[in-house]
Enzyme design. Structure first.
Site, PDB file in Angstrom:
ATOM      1  CE1 TYR A   1      -4.266   1.441   0.739  1.00  0.00           C
ATOM      2  CE2 TYR A   1      -3.264   2.565   2.228  1.00  0.00           C
ATOM      3  CZ  TYR A   1      -4.222   2.359   1.510  1.00  0.00           C
ATOM      4  OH  TYR A   1      -5.609   3.116   1.568  1.00  0.00           O
TER       5      TYR A   1
ATOM      6  NE  ARG B   1      -5.571  11.778  -6.361  1.00  0.00           N
ATOM      7  CZ  ARG B   1      -6.147  11.281  -5.240  1.00  0.00           C
ATOM      8  NH1 ARG B   1      -7.184  11.782  -4.604  1.00  0.00           N
ATOM      9  NH2 ARG B   1      -5.668  10.275  -4.635  1.00  0.00           N
TER      10      ARG B   1
ATOM     11  CE  LYS C   1      -6.633   2.877  -1.743  1.00  0.00           C
ATOM     12  NZ  LYS C   1      -6.926   4.022  -0.481  1.00  0.00           N
TER      13      LYS C   1
ATOM     14  CD  GLU D   1      -9.102   4.361  -3.686  1.00  0.00           C
ATOM     15  OE1 GLU D   1      -8.437   5.413  -3.176  1.00  0.00           O
ATOM     16  OE2 GLU D   1      -9.898   3.930  -2.965  1.00  0.00           O
ATOM     17  CG  ASP D   2      -6.104   7.156  -6.003  1.00  0.00           C
ATOM     18  OD1 ASP D   2      -6.850   7.552  -5.239  1.00  0.00           O
ATOM     19  OD2 ASP D   2      -5.174   6.733  -5.857  1.00  0.00           O
TER      20      ASP D   2
ATOM     21  CG  ASP E   1     -10.979   4.696  -0.271  1.00  0.00           C
ATOM     22  OD1 ASP E   1     -11.413   4.889   0.798  1.00  0.00           O
ATOM     23  OD2 ASP E   1      -9.876   4.376  -0.307  1.00  0.00           O
ATOM     24  CG  ASP E   2      -9.418   9.100  -3.368  1.00  0.00           C
ATOM     25  OD1 ASP E   2      -8.201   8.625  -2.626  1.00  0.00           O
ATOM     26  OD2 ASP E   2      -9.723   8.621  -4.529  1.00  0.00           O
TER      27      ASP E   2
ATOM     28  CG  ASN F   1      -1.140   8.923   1.219  1.00  0.00           C
ATOM     29  OD1 ASN F   1      -0.739   9.035   2.141  1.00  0.00           O
ATOM     30  ND2 ASN F   1      -2.725   8.930   0.943  1.00  0.00           N
TER      31      ASN F   1
ATOM     32  CG  ASN G   1      -4.344   5.349   4.186  1.00  0.00           C
ATOM     33  OD1 ASN G   1      -5.225   4.687   3.505  1.00  0.00           O
ATOM     34  ND2 ASN G   1      -3.334   5.911   3.561  1.00  0.00           N
TER      35      ASN G   1
HETATM   36  O1  OAA Z   1      -4.133   5.241  -1.074  1.00  0.00           O
HETATM   37  C1  OAA Z   1      -3.922   5.887  -0.091  1.00  0.00           C
HETATM   38  O2  OAA Z   1      -3.160   5.698   0.731  1.00  0.00           O
HETATM   39  C2  OAA Z   1      -4.897   6.913   0.534  1.00  0.00           C
HETATM   40  C3  OAA Z   1      -5.889   7.418  -0.674  1.00  0.00           C
HETATM   41  O3  OAA Z   1      -6.783   6.882  -1.110  1.00  0.00           O
HETATM   42  C4  OAA Z   1      -5.004   8.589  -1.564  1.00  0.00           C
HETATM   43  O4  OAA Z   1      -4.236   8.976  -1.062  1.00  0.00           O
HETATM   44  O5  OAA Z   1      -5.613   8.482  -2.775  1.00  0.00           O
HETATM   45 MG    MG Z   2      -7.258   7.131  -3.123  1.00  0.00          MG
END
Ligand code: OAA
Ligand code: MG
Length: 644
Positions: free
Chosen positions: A197, A250, A268, A335-336, A358-359, A500, A544
């Protein structure tokens, strides 16, 4: 990390490892007997098909296979758990028509069994299993325990000095022996989390093209437009409960990594060890990252990102195909994605699908938990605080909104009022009402009356926040001046540096403690080691979303929830905060140790599920009496099964 019976339909069915099936395979080369897939022998609707080209299936084969599976001699210590899980996920969401699809089960024995990550036990295959499953001679004579395998793997992994090598060793293990991978991770989560991770997964994504070996998830690119349903059927598992999807725009704070963002959904989902049927997906619409476009080893589409209608259509096709194929109770975790798409997708699909970002939401929930817990260290309530954010994107505005909601819940004040305690700074400076016209919609609620301020340090001096939160994606932006200004205003400044991976963290733990003379209550998105300052050891927490999403996901799935609701996020935050013990507080921590994540996740899941029932969003009826016990019963044990 939690584990909701990760075993595939194949593991549950007990098809593999049956001596009878092994014989079938011998009699009937090629090595894989293909049958139409079902999740398990318990919910097998078993419709045969020979539609898929290359399938050797005939109906009679299927019937025999079914007979064998139902009378399988395998002793499967998980069968009870599987039954429990099936209760939760039991109803097949797909229609009969969709069941006539080309999923296949490969029945492995002998050499292919050793190469099947779901069932391989390596040297831990017992003597009798070696006889029954044609493994004689394929393994050296020693038989070892799974515990010894864990010890050996940890020893091996510790030999690597370079984090990326550790990451690759873990990925290799996942592809070789899934149960061993999860056992290692569960038993050594604090040591291995930074490997699978953040921060290492960030580097893995940057170099994904070079280290790519075998697909660990589905790549859906513009080339697949019009055929996404078909592509989803290529994934070997039929029963999917959680999808983590990214478009790579991103990735952490590292920017646009295009198709190579795949490391994120994979990482994840490795923490979602509870949910059987996890599908990592990367949507590839191109990348605007010139470096990758010119990189020989880049694995994605070599074009600039599709946007507008072309993007929306591909995403819509994906979302529709997912619902069609897996039903409406499959959880889709975004995610991202970049800000513009993240908010739009959540809004667009929040009312039709079980989706969660999640973000925006996971990060919000984990930060709120830390802030609730921090009240024990600073005294007072959330409403006594003033919050200042650096970064007004998904994480910043998501956290801000959840804090405002919680304050409103605690004090009864309207949301518009509680929002006034929260200020955000973006790349142009403090967000103020005079900028309202030019602001993106998600920033508008935070445009309060104030004269414009450009620099963060000036905003700190003027707003006088008690809490400073970094969600900028830009490293080292909490300068000495900024932290000193926080420390000048507050006896115990709360400083959360959330971006991060570690390179993007707004400040390091060492900086936060040193520049505040050891007075800061500090947590970061990526882990920092303990810091010695002034003869005292400070242990920074890790704020986190990994604390939240596995439990939240489990709660949603086990209650059969059909939508995510903000109250579930608040419930998750309050539950996580309640897990912080006096011993943790004594060390200045506002999060419990990650080593307890399975227990924490069971409690989060139970309270999220309880909320789903309360809100009428749960479809698994009747509600189990003891939701914590039920959550625990759904969890997966990575212990090997007996294949005798
Ligand atoms: O992945 C991680 O550590 C936390 C998160 O969702 C991000 O930074 O986008
Ligand atoms: Mg993320």
């Amino acid at each position: 990390m939690i584990s909701l019976n990760r075993s595939s339909f194949l593991s549950n069915s007990g098809v593999n490892g049956s001596g009878v099936n092994a014989q079938r395979q011998r009699r009937q080369p090629p090595a894989f007997v293909k049958v139409i897939a079902s999740r398990s022998n318990q919910d097998q609707k078993g419709r045969a098909t020979s539609e898929r080209s290359g399938s050797v299936l005939v109906d009679s084969t299927l019937k025999e296979m079914k007979d064998h599976t139902s009378s399988s001699p395998i002793v499967d210590p998980e069968s009870a758990v599987s039954g429990g899980v099936k209760d939760v996920y039991g109803e097949d969401s797909a229609t009969e028509d969709q069941l006539v699809t080309p999923w296949t089960v490969s029945v492995a024995s002998g050499y292919s069994l050793l190469r099947d990550p779901h069932h391989n036990k390596g040297l831990a295959f017992a003597e009798k299993e070696r006889d029954a499953h044609y493994l004689r001679g394929l393994l050296p004579p020693t038989v070892v325990s799974q515990d010894l395998q864990v010890k050996k793997m940890m020893h091996n992994i510790r030999q690597y000095q370079v984090p990326l090598q550790k990451y690759m060793a873990m990925m290799d293990l996942q592809e070789m022996n899934e149960r061993l991978f999860y056992k290692l991770l569960i038993e050594n989560v604090e040591e291995l989390l930074p490997v699978v991770y953040t921060p290492t997964v960030g580097e893995a994504c940057q170099k994904y093209g070079s280290i790519f070996r075998r697909p660990q998830g589905l790549f859906i690119s513009l080339k697949e437009k019009g055929r996404i349903l078909e592509v989803l059927k290529n994934w070997p598992e039929r029963s999917i409960q959680v999808i983590v999807v990214t478009d790579g725009e991103r990735i952490l704070g590292l920017g646009d990594l295009g198709c190579q963002g795949m490391g994120i959904p994979v990482g994840k989902l490795s923490l979602y060890t509870a949910l059987g049927g996890c599908l990592p997906v990367t949507i590839d619409v191109g990348t605007n990252n010139e470096k990758l476009l010119n990189d020989d080893f880049y694995i994605g589409l070599r074009q600039r990102r599709a946007t507008g209608q072309e993007y929306a259509e591909l995403l819509h096709e994906f979302m529709s195909a997912v619902k069609q194929i897996y039903g409406e109770k499959v959880l889709i975790q975004f995610e991202d994605f970049a800000n513009h798409n993240a908010f739009d997708l959540l809004e667009k699909y929040g009312t039709t699908h079980l989706v969660f970002n999640d973000d925006i939401q996971g990060t919000a929930s984990v930060v709120l938990a830390g802030l609730i817990a921090a009240q024990k260290l600073v005294g007072g309530t959330l409403a006594d605080h003033k919050f200042l954010f650096l970064g007004a994107g998904e994480a910043g505005t998501g956290i801000a909104e959840l804090i405002a909601l919680e304050m409103s819940k605690q004090t009864g004040a309207p949301l518009e009022e509680t929002r006034k305690n929260i200020w955000l700074v973006d790349s142009k400076g403090l967000i103020v009402s005079s900028r309202k016209e030019s602001l993106q919609h998600f920033k508008k609620p935070w445009a309060h009356e104030h004269e414009p301020i450009k620099e963060l340090v000036d905003a700190v001096k003027s707003i006088k926040p008690t809490v400073l939160i970094g969600t900028s994606g830009v490293g080292r932006t909490f300068t000495k001046e900024v932290v000193e200004a926080m420390a000048a205003i507050n006896q115990k400044p709360i400083i959360l540096s959330l971006s991060n991976p570690t390179s993007q963290s707004e400040c390091t733990a060492e900086e936060a403690y040193a520049w505040s003379q050891g007075r800061a209550i500090f947590a970061s998105g990526s882990p920092f080691p303990p810091v010695e300052y002034g003869g005292k050891v400070y242990v920074p927490g890790q704020a986190n979303n990994a604390y939240i999403f596995p439990g939240l996901g489990l709660g949603l799935i086990m209650s059969g929830a059909i939508r995510v609701h903000d109250d579930m996020l608040l419930a998750a935050s309050e539950t996580l905060a309640a897990e912080v013990t006096q011993e943790n507080y004594d060390k200045g921590l506002i999060y419990p140790p990650f080593a307890n994540i399975r227990n924490i996740s069971a409690h989060i899941a139970a309270n999220v599920a309880a909320k789903a029932y309360e809100l009428g969003l749960a479809t698994r009826l009747p509600q189990p009496e003891d939701l914590v016990k039920y959550a625990e019963s759904c969890m997966y044990s990575p212990a090997y099964r007996n294949y005798r």
